[in-house]
Design a protein around this motif. Sequence first.
Motif, short mmCIF file in Angstrom:
data_model
loop_
_atom_site.label_atom_id
_atom_site.label_comp_id
_atom_site.label_asym_id
_atom_site.label_seq_id
_atom_site.Cartn_x
_atom_site.Cartn_y
_atom_site.Cartn_z
N ARG A 167 4.20 3.28 16.66
CA ARG A 167 2.96 3.98 16.26
C ARG A 167 2.58 4.95 17.38
NH1 ARG A 167 0.25 0.60 11.86
NH2 ARG A 167 -1.56 1.97 12.01
N PRO B 179 -6.61 1.06 11.96
CA PRO B 179 -6.68 0.03 10.92
C PRO B 179 -7.81 -0.94 11.27
CG PRO B 179 -4.62 -0.13 12.19
CD PRO B 179 -5.40 1.00 12.76
N SER C 226 8.41 -1.60 11.69
CA SER C 226 7.40 -0.57 11.39
C SER C 226 7.47 0.58 12.38
CB SER C 226 6.01 -1.18 11.37
OG SER C 226 5.12 -0.34 10.69
N THR D 115 5.23 6.63 7.80
CA THR D 115 3.91 6.63 7.16
C THR D 115 3.26 8.00 7.26
OG1 THR D 115 3.60 4.28 7.58
CG2 THR D 115 1.61 5.57 7.22
N VAL E 27 0.82 -1.23 0.00
CA VAL E 27 0.00 0.00 0.00
C VAL E 27 0.85 1.26 0.00
CG1 VAL E 27 -2.01 -1.05 1.12
CG2 VAL E 27 -0.22 0.02 2.54
N HIS E 28 2.15 1.12 0.25
CA HIS E 28 2.98 2.31 0.38
C HIS E 28 3.52 2.82 -0.96
CE1 HIS E 28 2.88 2.75 4.64
NE2 HIS E 28 3.29 1.53 4.86
N ASN F 297 0.02 6.25 13.68
CA ASN F 297 0.93 5.52 12.80
C ASN F 297 2.36 5.88 13.15
OD1 ASN F 297 1.68 3.82 10.55
ND2 ASN F 297 -0.37 4.25 9.75
N GLU G 89 5.57 -5.48 10.11
CA GLU G 89 5.09 -5.75 8.76
C GLU G 89 5.40 -7.21 8.41
OE1 GLU G 89 3.70 -3.16 7.75
OE2 GLU G 89 4.87 -1.37 8.16
C1 GTR Z 1 1.48 1.37 8.18
C2 GTR Z 1 1.74 0.03 7.57
C3 GTR Z 1 0.77 -0.24 6.45
C4 GTR Z 1 -0.67 -0.03 6.89
C5 GTR Z 1 -0.82 1.26 7.62
C6 GTR Z 1 -2.21 1.39 8.24
O1 GTR Z 1 2.35 1.60 9.26
O2 GTR Z 1 3.04 -0.01 7.05
O3 GTR Z 1 0.99 -1.53 5.98
O4 GTR Z 1 -1.07 -1.11 7.68
O5 GTR Z 1 0.14 1.42 8.65
O6 GTR Z 1 -2.33 1.90 9.34
O7 GTR Z 1 -3.19 1.00 7.58
#
Ligand code: GTR
Length: 346
Positions: A169, A192, A166, A234, A54-55, A230, A257
Amino acid sequence: MPGRACDAAHGHAVMTRLTRRELLVACVGSAVSTAWASDDRDPASPRILTASDVHVSDYPTVAAIRWMGETIERESGGKLAIRVYPSGALGRENDTIDLARFGALDITRVNFAALDEAFPATRAMALPYVIDSTEHLRRAVDGAPGARIRRSFERRGLIGLALYDSGARCFYNRVRPAHDPRELAGLKIRVPPSDIFVRLLRAFGANPTPLSYGEVFSALQTRLIDGAENNWTTFYTSRQFEVARFWGQSRHSYSPEALLMSKRRFDALSSNERQLILEGAAQSVPYMRSLWDQQEDASRAAVEQAGVRVNEVDLDAFKKAAAPIVRAYLQDPELDALYRDVRAVA
Ligand code: GTR
């Protein structure tokens, strides 16, 4: 994706209100049969595996998969390669997990937060405050807990190729600085699609709003949500920092991840190809970590430079608010044992 089968399934879904997942399975089912029926590749032509993330293209996870693909291509003398589709071009994380399980996608890279419902062992590294630091996370994923979690993917159609970093957060929002969970109360915070994160935000008195990753930036911009949570990289690469100007260092999860391969696709390869993939994935981990360390620092510097206000938080207050959730999950003895193993390497 076979257009006609999906269109038919879609029409049917409208009439009978199939869930998104059921619709996906219907589409994937026919994609799989098409894909396997047409695997009459000239053996001399390269086999190209499709990978999803997704990045954005230069995010450390995407760069690591690309690096792994180049390694495999070199080692196989050009016979095996990976084509990675970044920016969610192949779908949301939860959808790509299903696509891979059913054999319609070779590889997907997703966060543990997208896996914790279907693969409960992943909770042992996603629960709030189970991981203390990136160093702790690396010891846990490199050790027995990481190996146990990777094995758990096989029971439901996936091979755990690698686990990546990752970072921590943290919460951020566009309304006010939050030093204490009580200051998040009443805010609509994106999470999420994961029970752990929904429950955590509820415990803080906030309104958790599960959204897929690709929807977060516009939800912030249109004020559908007040904030999210996050890591630095990200926050920066998704440009959420342009709207959410208050960041509190809650460090509530280091949810890692996972780089996953479809077991169906993996089992269909030669043992030499399988070996190349496993080795390439293992070698991509230190590569990803060095990119991660640089990118995390650079992202933090860039958002601070852009005027985001960063504050330390009352970590004890956050931990105290999160503790009942952790206790509830640890009623499961298997998870409790794994959790203890993760804590043992703190
Ligand atoms: C990011 C992660 C993504 C996705 C995203 C999220 O840190 O790398 O894969 O999960 O968070 O919050 O959706």
